[in-house]
Design a protein around this motif. Structure first.
Motif, PDB file in Angstrom:
ATOM      1  N   HIS A 260       0.817  -1.220   0.000  1.00  0.00           N
ATOM      2  CA  HIS A 260       0.000   0.000   0.000  1.00  0.00           C
ATOM      3  C   HIS A 260       0.851   1.271   0.000  1.00  0.00           C
ATOM      4  O   HIS A 260       0.400   2.309  -0.467  1.00  0.00           O
ATOM      5  N   ASP A 261       2.100   1.188   0.530  1.00  0.00           N
ATOM      6  CA  ASP A 261       2.928   2.397   0.508  1.00  0.00           C
ATOM      7  C   ASP A 261       3.709   2.542  -0.795  1.00  0.00           C
ATOM      8  O   ASP A 261       4.479   3.503  -0.961  1.00  0.00           O
ATOM      9  N   GLY A 262       3.514   1.583  -1.705  1.00  0.00           N
ATOM     10  CA  GLY A 262       4.112   1.701  -3.034  1.00  0.00           C
ATOM     11  C   GLY A 262       5.573   1.336  -3.120  1.00  0.00           C
ATOM     12  O   GLY A 262       6.212   1.565  -4.156  1.00  0.00           O
ATOM     13  N   GLY A 263       6.135   0.752  -2.058  1.00  0.00           N
ATOM     14  CA  GLY A 263       7.552   0.396  -2.065  1.00  0.00           C
ATOM     15  C   GLY A 263       7.836  -0.862  -2.864  1.00  0.00           C
ATOM     16  O   GLY A 263       6.922  -1.541  -3.358  1.00  0.00           O
ATOM     17  N   ASP A 264       9.116  -1.181  -2.991  1.00  0.00           N
ATOM     18  CA  ASP A 264       9.555  -2.372  -3.720  1.00  0.00           C
ATOM     19  C   ASP A 264       9.488  -3.567  -2.775  1.00  0.00           C
ATOM     20  O   ASP A 264      10.411  -3.813  -1.987  1.00  0.00           O
ATOM     21  N   VAL A 265       8.388  -4.303  -2.856  1.00  0.00           N
ATOM     22  CA  VAL A 265       8.168  -5.421  -1.932  1.00  0.00           C
ATOM     23  C   VAL A 265       9.206  -6.512  -2.142  1.00  0.00           C
ATOM     24  O   VAL A 265       9.726  -7.093  -1.177  1.00  0.00           O
ATOM     25  N   GLN A 266       9.532  -6.829  -3.395  1.00  0.00           N
ATOM     26  CA  GLN A 266      10.501  -7.888  -3.672  1.00  0.00           C
ATOM     27  C   GLN A 266      11.854  -7.580  -3.030  1.00  0.00           C
ATOM     28  O   GLN A 266      12.512  -8.466  -2.495  1.00  0.00           O
ATOM     29  N   ALA A 267      12.255  -6.315  -3.072  1.00  0.00           N
ATOM     30  CA  ALA A 267      13.547  -5.943  -2.488  1.00  0.00           C
ATOM     31  C   ALA A 267      13.509  -6.030  -0.970  1.00  0.00           C
ATOM     32  O   ALA A 267      14.540  -6.260  -0.322  1.00  0.00           O
ATOM     33  N   ARG A 268      12.331  -5.834  -0.393  1.00  0.00           N
ATOM     34  CA  ARG A 268      12.221  -5.839   1.066  1.00  0.00           C
ATOM     35  C   ARG A 268      12.046  -7.244   1.640  1.00  0.00           C
ATOM     36  O   ARG A 268      12.259  -7.446   2.849  1.00  0.00           O
ATOM     37  N   LEU A 269      11.633  -8.199   0.829  1.00  0.00           N
ATOM     38  CA  LEU A 269      11.338  -9.538   1.350  1.00  0.00           C
ATOM     39  C   LEU A 269      12.516 -10.172   2.092  1.00  0.00           C
ATOM     40  O   LEU A 269      12.314 -10.797   3.146  1.00  0.00           O
ATOM     41  N   PRO A 270      13.759 -10.061   1.594  1.00  0.00           N
ATOM     42  CA  PRO A 270      14.871 -10.631   2.378  1.00  0.00           C
ATOM     43  C   PRO A 270      14.994 -10.013   3.764  1.00  0.00           C
ATOM     44  O   PRO A 270      15.398 -10.690   4.714  1.00  0.00           O
ATOM     45  N   LEU A 271      14.638  -8.737   3.893  1.00  0.00           N
ATOM     46  CA  LEU A 271      14.674  -8.099   5.217  1.00  0.00           C
ATOM     47  C   LEU A 271      13.638  -8.735   6.139  1.00  0.00           C
ATOM     48  O   LEU A 271      13.909  -8.985   7.321  1.00  0.00           O
ATOM     49  N   LEU A 272      12.447  -8.995   5.592  1.00  0.00           N
ATOM     50  CA  LEU A 272      11.401  -9.619   6.399  1.00  0.00           C
ATOM     51  C   LEU A 272      11.804 -11.042   6.778  1.00  0.00           C
ATOM     52  O   LEU A 272      11.535 -11.496   7.896  1.00  0.00           O
ATOM     53  N   SER A 273      12.440 -11.748   5.849  1.00  0.00           N
ATOM     54  CA  SER A 273      12.907 -13.109   6.141  1.00  0.00           C
ATOM     55  C   SER A 273      13.880 -13.102   7.315  1.00  0.00           C
ATOM     56  O   SER A 273      13.811 -13.946   8.213  1.00  0.00           O
ATOM     57  N   THR A 274      14.797 -12.129   7.302  1.00  0.00           N
ATOM     58  CA  THR A 274      15.771 -12.017   8.394  1.00  0.00           C
ATOM     59  C   THR A 274      15.078 -11.683   9.705  1.00  0.00           C
ATOM     60  O   THR A 274      15.384 -12.251  10.761  1.00  0.00           O
ATOM     61  N   TRP A 275      14.122 -10.746   9.644  1.00  0.00           N
ATOM     62  CA  TRP A 275      13.382 -10.348  10.850  1.00  0.00           C
ATOM     63  C   TRP A 275      12.661 -11.543  11.472  1.00  0.00           C
ATOM     64  O   TRP A 275      12.670 -11.728  12.695  1.00  0.00           O
ATOM     65  N   LEU A 276      12.052 -12.372  10.630  1.00  0.00           N
ATOM     66  CA  LEU A 276      11.269 -13.509  11.120  1.00  0.00           C
ATOM     67  C   LEU A 276      12.140 -14.701  11.506  1.00  0.00           C
ATOM     68  O   LEU A 276      11.650 -15.642  12.131  1.00  0.00           O
ATOM     69  N   GLY A 277      13.416 -14.665  11.114  1.00  0.00           N
ATOM     70  CA  GLY A 277      14.288 -15.793  11.413  1.00  0.00           C
ATOM     71  C   GLY A 277      14.077 -16.956  10.482  1.00  0.00           C
ATOM     72  O   GLY A 277      14.365 -18.104  10.833  1.00  0.00           O
TER      73      GLY A 277
END
Length: 311
Positions: A260-277
């Protein structure tokens, strides 16, 4: 002790030393060894493995569960074959195998609020405070249930607003950064805990009414009663609401916010993966195809990208 049991225990010790928890898999492998010993079998055979896998203790008939049980034996048998060439490795296709993840119950904000209110009515007051904090941390950090139960006081740095998740699943450790509102809530719990339980018997940050660490296995029973008391029910065609689904809900909310904020979701996914472990980004990508709203947003984003690339 039979040679098969010795080999199984050595194998489990070796894999655990490499960082694998093997909680349920370890129990299953030793259950298979019990099955073999009861039949005076000295080696792993396909016949024994399939018979054990398809006759679980509670008589389940789920073929996916059968195949997962058989996989535990197959992995052990591949290891054992290097020590005993007479070991039979069950063929990969002897049982139908396909990976199936349960569709999560995605908690709406009002459902989480209802759970928190219901937890606040638990008695005595320490139990209410612990459960409200426990549920709140699950909802706003996406941590695993076991990770929160294992948090020690030394792992919670409220001055910097950072949690240290040490030696979690797959032997990974990571930092979880907290919002100021979460820090304030944890400080409040800390004061309540120290006042209501000044002589806790554990270094755990969250404590039970007995002053002990929360048991990740037992919390499920209390949570089920909270869900019922809060009036939360399964949606048509979905699994009953689970405690682990708070982690799923956090992940989906994060992805929806990114779309919804229009960001690059694909680029952010590795960050979320790291956050979630997550050990593998594939575990995070699963949400994009498992949640219809996310799948629609991903398709729309792809269509927009294709339109921009068209001449």
């Amino acid at each position: 002790m039979s040679a098969l049991r010795t080999a199984a225990e050595d194998y489990l010790a070796m894999r655990r030393a490499l960082g694998f928890k093997l909680t349920s898999q370890g129990r299953q492998l030793l259950s298979f060894v019990d099955y073999c010993e009861a039949r005076h079998a000295e080696r792993v055979t396909t016949e024994l493995a399939v018979a054990w896998a398809t006759h679980p203790p509670r008589g389940g008939t789920d073929q996916v569960y059968w195949s997962r049980r058989l996989m535990v034996v197959r992995i052990f048998a591949r290891h054992l074959e290097t020590l005993d060439p007479a070991t039979e490795i069950p063929p990969a296709d002897v049982l139908a195998h396909h990976y199936r993840r349960v569709t999560p119950h995605l908690y709406a904000p009002e459902e989480i609020a209802a759970l928190m209110r219901t937890a606040g009515r638990l008695a005595p007051p320490l139990r209410a405070a612990t459960w409200q904090t426990f549920l709140g941390l699950l909802a706003v950090t996406g941590m695993r249930v076991s990770e929160i139960c294992r948090l020690d006081r030394a792992d919670v740095d409220l001055d910097t607003g950072v949690l240290t998740v040490a030696d979690s699943k797959f032997g990974k450790s990571r930092l979880v950064f907290l919002h100021p509102s979460t820090v304030a809530a944890l400080r409040y719990y800390q004061r309540c805990r120290d006042r209501l339980c000044p002589a806790a018997r554990t270094p755990s940050f969250l404590v039970s009414t007995r002053g002990t660490r929360l048991d990740a296995g037992n919390v499920q029973h209390t949570f089920a009663s909270l869900v019922a008391a809060a009036g939360i029910s399964a949606r048509p065609g979905q699994h009953r609401p689970r405690l682990h689904d708070l982690r799923h809900s956090f992940t989906v909310r994060t992805l929806l916010d990114w779309y919804h904020d229009g960001g690059d979701v694909q680029a952010r996914l590795p960050l979320l993966s790291t956050w979630l472990g997550h050990v593998d980004p594939k575990s995070t990508y699963w949400y994009l195809q498992a949640v219809p709203e996310l799948l629609t947003l991903a398709a729309d984003r792809l269509e927009q990208h294709t339109d921009r690339q068209s001449p």
